[in-house]
Design a protein around this motif. Structure first.
Motif, PDB file in Angstrom:
ATOM      1  N   TYR A   1       0.824  -1.205   0.000  1.00 19.94           N
ATOM      2  CA  TYR A   1       0.000   0.000   0.000  1.00 19.94           C
ATOM      3  C   TYR A   1       0.862   1.261   0.000  1.00 19.94           C
ATOM      4  CZ  TYR A   1      -3.973  -2.982   1.249  1.00 19.94           C
ATOM      5  OH  TYR A   1      -4.951  -3.937   1.259  1.00 19.94           O
ATOM      6  N   ILE A   2       0.277   2.320  -0.553  1.00 18.61           N
ATOM      7  CA  ILE A   2       0.902   3.633  -0.481  1.00 18.61           C
ATOM      8  C   ILE A   2      -0.133   4.629   0.034  1.00 18.61           C
ATOM      9  CG2 ILE A   2       2.353   3.061  -2.474  1.00 18.61           C
ATOM     10  CD1 ILE A   2       0.704   5.227  -4.041  1.00 18.61           C
ATOM     11  N   ASP A   3       0.354   5.734   0.570  1.00 19.42           N
ATOM     12  CA  ASP A   3      -0.518   6.841   0.989  1.00 19.42           C
ATOM     13  C   ASP A   3       0.287   8.120   0.785  1.00 19.42           C
ATOM     14  OD1 ASP A   3      -2.171   8.692   2.133  1.00 19.42           O
ATOM     15  OD2 ASP A   3      -2.517   7.589   3.994  1.00 19.42           O
ATOM     16  N   PHE A   4       0.047   8.779  -0.338  1.00 16.78           N
ATOM     17  CA  PHE A   4       0.924   9.867  -0.726  1.00 16.78           C
ATOM     18  C   PHE A   4       0.494  11.243  -0.223  1.00 16.78           C
ATOM     19  CE2 PHE A   4       3.518  12.429  -3.699  1.00 16.78           C
ATOM     20  CZ  PHE A   4       4.719  11.792  -3.500  1.00 16.78           C
ATOM     21  N   HIS A   5      -0.447  11.273   0.724  1.00 14.75           N
ATOM     22  CA  HIS A   5      -0.835  12.571   1.295  1.00 14.75           C
ATOM     23  C   HIS A   5      -1.616  12.317   2.575  1.00 14.75           C
ATOM     24  CE1 HIS A   5      -1.628  16.985   0.486  1.00 14.75           C
ATOM     25  NE2 HIS A   5      -2.483  16.746   1.466  1.00 14.75           N
ATOM     26  N   ILE A   6      -0.950  12.534   3.698  1.00 16.95           N
ATOM     27  CA  ILE A   6      -1.592  12.316   4.992  1.00 16.95           C
ATOM     28  C   ILE A   6      -1.089  13.355   5.990  1.00 16.95           C
ATOM     29  CG2 ILE A   6       0.158  10.555   5.508  1.00 16.95           C
ATOM     30  CD1 ILE A   6      -1.864   9.298   7.442  1.00 16.95           C
ATOM     31  N   HIS A   7      -2.020  13.868   6.814  1.00 20.99           N
ATOM     32  CA  HIS A   7      -1.683  14.850   7.851  1.00 20.99           C
ATOM     33  C   HIS A   7      -1.602  14.117   9.191  1.00 20.99           C
ATOM     34  CE1 HIS A   7      -2.558  18.449   5.292  1.00 20.99           C
ATOM     35  NE2 HIS A   7      -3.364  17.590   4.693  1.00 20.99           N
ATOM     36  N   MET A   8      -0.501  13.465   9.448  1.00 22.42           N
ATOM     37  CA  MET A   8      -0.409  12.629  10.644  1.00 22.42           C
ATOM     38  C   MET A   8      -0.528  13.440  11.926  1.00 22.42           C
ATOM     39  SD  MET A   8       2.376   9.696   9.741  1.00 22.42           S
ATOM     40  CE  MET A   8       2.072   8.517   8.424  1.00 22.42           C
ATOM     41  N   ASP A   9      -0.100  14.687  11.895  1.00 25.01           N
ATOM     42  CA  ASP A   9      -0.122  15.487  13.121  1.00 25.01           C
ATOM     43  C   ASP A   9      -1.527  15.920  13.511  1.00 25.01           C
ATOM     44  OD1 ASP A   9       0.108  17.008  10.709  1.00 25.01           O
ATOM     45  OD2 ASP A   9       0.481  18.814  11.870  1.00 25.01           O
ATOM     46  N   PHE A  10      -2.520  15.681  12.658  1.00 28.91           N
ATOM     47  CA  PHE A  10      -3.900  16.044  12.987  1.00 28.91           C
ATOM     48  C   PHE A  10      -4.692  14.904  13.619  1.00 28.91           C
ATOM     49  CE2 PHE A  10      -2.988  19.726  10.434  1.00 28.91           C
ATOM     50  CZ  PHE A  10      -3.853  20.700  10.911  1.00 28.91           C
ATOM     51  N   TYR A  11      -4.102  13.725  13.688  1.00 33.86           N
ATOM     52  CA  TYR A  11      -4.769  12.628  14.380  1.00 33.86           C
ATOM     53  C   TYR A  11      -4.679  12.832  15.889  1.00 33.86           C
ATOM     54  CZ  TYR A  11      -5.271   9.826  10.137  1.00 33.86           C
ATOM     55  OH  TYR A  11      -5.637   9.368   8.901  1.00 33.86           O
ATOM     56  N   LYS A  12      -5.661  12.322  16.605  1.00 36.64           N
ATOM     57  CA  LYS A  12      -5.675  12.470  18.058  1.00 36.64           C
ATOM     58  C   LYS A  12      -4.482  11.771  18.695  1.00 36.64           C
ATOM     59  CE  LYS A  12     -10.699  12.981  18.536  1.00 36.64           C
ATOM     60  NZ  LYS A  12     -11.949  12.403  19.099  1.00 36.64           N
ATOM     61  N   LYS A  13      -4.093  10.629  18.129  1.00 33.40           N
ATOM     62  CA  LYS A  13      -2.943   9.886  18.636  1.00 33.40           C
ATOM     63  C   LYS A  13      -1.986   9.615  17.471  1.00 33.40           C
ATOM     64  CE  LYS A  13      -5.564   7.728  22.377  1.00 33.40           C
ATOM     65  NZ  LYS A  13      -5.991   6.435  23.006  1.00 33.40           N
ATOM     66  N   PRO A  14      -1.250  10.622  17.050  1.00 35.24           N
ATOM     67  CA  PRO A  14      -0.408  10.485  15.852  1.00 35.24           C
ATOM     68  C   PRO A  14       0.632   9.381  15.936  1.00 35.24           C
ATOM     69  CG  PRO A  14       0.117  12.503  17.060  1.00 35.24           C
ATOM     70  CD  PRO A  14      -1.138  11.968  17.647  1.00 35.24           C
ATOM     71  N   GLN A  15       1.205   9.166  17.123  1.00 30.88           N
ATOM     72  CA  GLN A  15       2.243   8.146  17.232  1.00 30.88           C
ATOM     73  C   GLN A  15       1.680   6.759  16.930  1.00 30.88           C
ATOM     74  OE1 GLN A  15       5.578   8.931  17.700  1.00 30.88           O
ATOM     75  NE2 GLN A  15       5.763   6.812  17.009  1.00 30.88           N
TER      76      GLN A  15
END
Length: 256
Positions: free
Chosen positions: A3-17
């Motif tokens: 799988y690929i994901d070429f655009h994600i805002h990880m810092d906007f998730y409640k639990k990014p880690q």
């Protein structure tokens, strides 16, 4: 599956880690885009050791009302990444009042990327034609239009210019989105979640849904290899970028 994901805002998730760990564990090749150079600076120390996650240096056009574009930080880290994003222009009604400032900032970013072996991931809502014009003006080699929502004609112009599109499951939920998906050549398609901003069946798009999402894209396109398609397209883009980088270095050495 790869799988690929070429655009994600990880810092906007409640639990990014937790999300970060999932992407690494599942070996999902992903691009974590940032909305400000300061965000890139804050996260860079954490991402140097990851195998599957890459960090993009960005300035989101919607940030113009809230944060000045910090050229000093942008320039400081420009050489530290091969990915620039999320960047672009937003011409929608909500942000039309500051479009001149957006254009000035995008001009500067494009001037930095001009003839560089960097891949840009582009926000172009209601400003697709002017964004394309800028990319061509500054001779941007590699660009990916994220969650494209413009005209079908401009799709052809983007393709002729050699650029890509990253698509997400939210585009399957509207007639316009489906029309756009049908008109993008398969060889120019990448996949994005745009998490946590895109939704899949009323849930935030996350890797646990990817298998089901990819099956839906298979059904939509009438194929059985969507995951291979987008993976191979990304691989091709990265190989082209690397080849251009190596060629540029050789030419620079010769000139010097």
């Amino acid at each position: 599956m790869k799988y690929i994901d070429f655009h994600i805002h990880m810092d906007f998730y409640k639990k990014p880690q937790e999300i970060i760990n999932i992407y690494e564990e599942k070996q999902i090749y992903s691009l974590f885009v940032t909305n400000l150079p300061e965000i890139y600076e804050a996260h860079l120390p954490k991402y140097n050791g990851f195998k599957y996650i890459r960090l993009g240096l960005g300035y989101h056009p919607e940030m113009v009302d809230y944060y000045d574009f910090n050229r000093k930080i942008f320039d400081k880290y420009f050489e530290s990444t091969n990915y620039i994003g999320e960047v672009g222009i937003d011409g929608s009604k909500k942000y039309a009042h500051n479009i001149d400032t957006q254009i000035q900032i995008f001009d500067y970013i494009c001037s930095k990327v001009s003839n560089e072996a960097k891949i840009m991931t582009i926000h172009s809502k209601k400003a697709e034609d002017i964004v394309l014009q800028k990319l061509k003006k500054y001779k941007i080699k590699y660009a990916v239009f994220h969650w494209y929502s413009g005209s079908l004609k401009t799709i052809n112009d983007i393709v002729e210019s050699g650029y890509y599109f990253s698509i997400n499951p939210s585009m399957l939920e509207s007639q316009k989105g489906k029309e756009i998906l049908k008109n993008i050549p398969h060889e120019r398609i990448l996949f994005e979640s745009d998490g946590p901003f895109s939704k899949y069946k009323k849930n935030i798009t996350e890797p646990k849904y990817f298998e089901e999402i990819f099956k839906e894209f298979n059904e939509f396109y009438g194929i059985d290899y969507f995951e291979k398609l987008v993976f191979n397209n990304l691989k091709k883009l990265l190989v082209e970028r690397q080849f251009f980088e190596q060629k540029s270095k050789i030419l620079k050495q010769i000139i010097e």
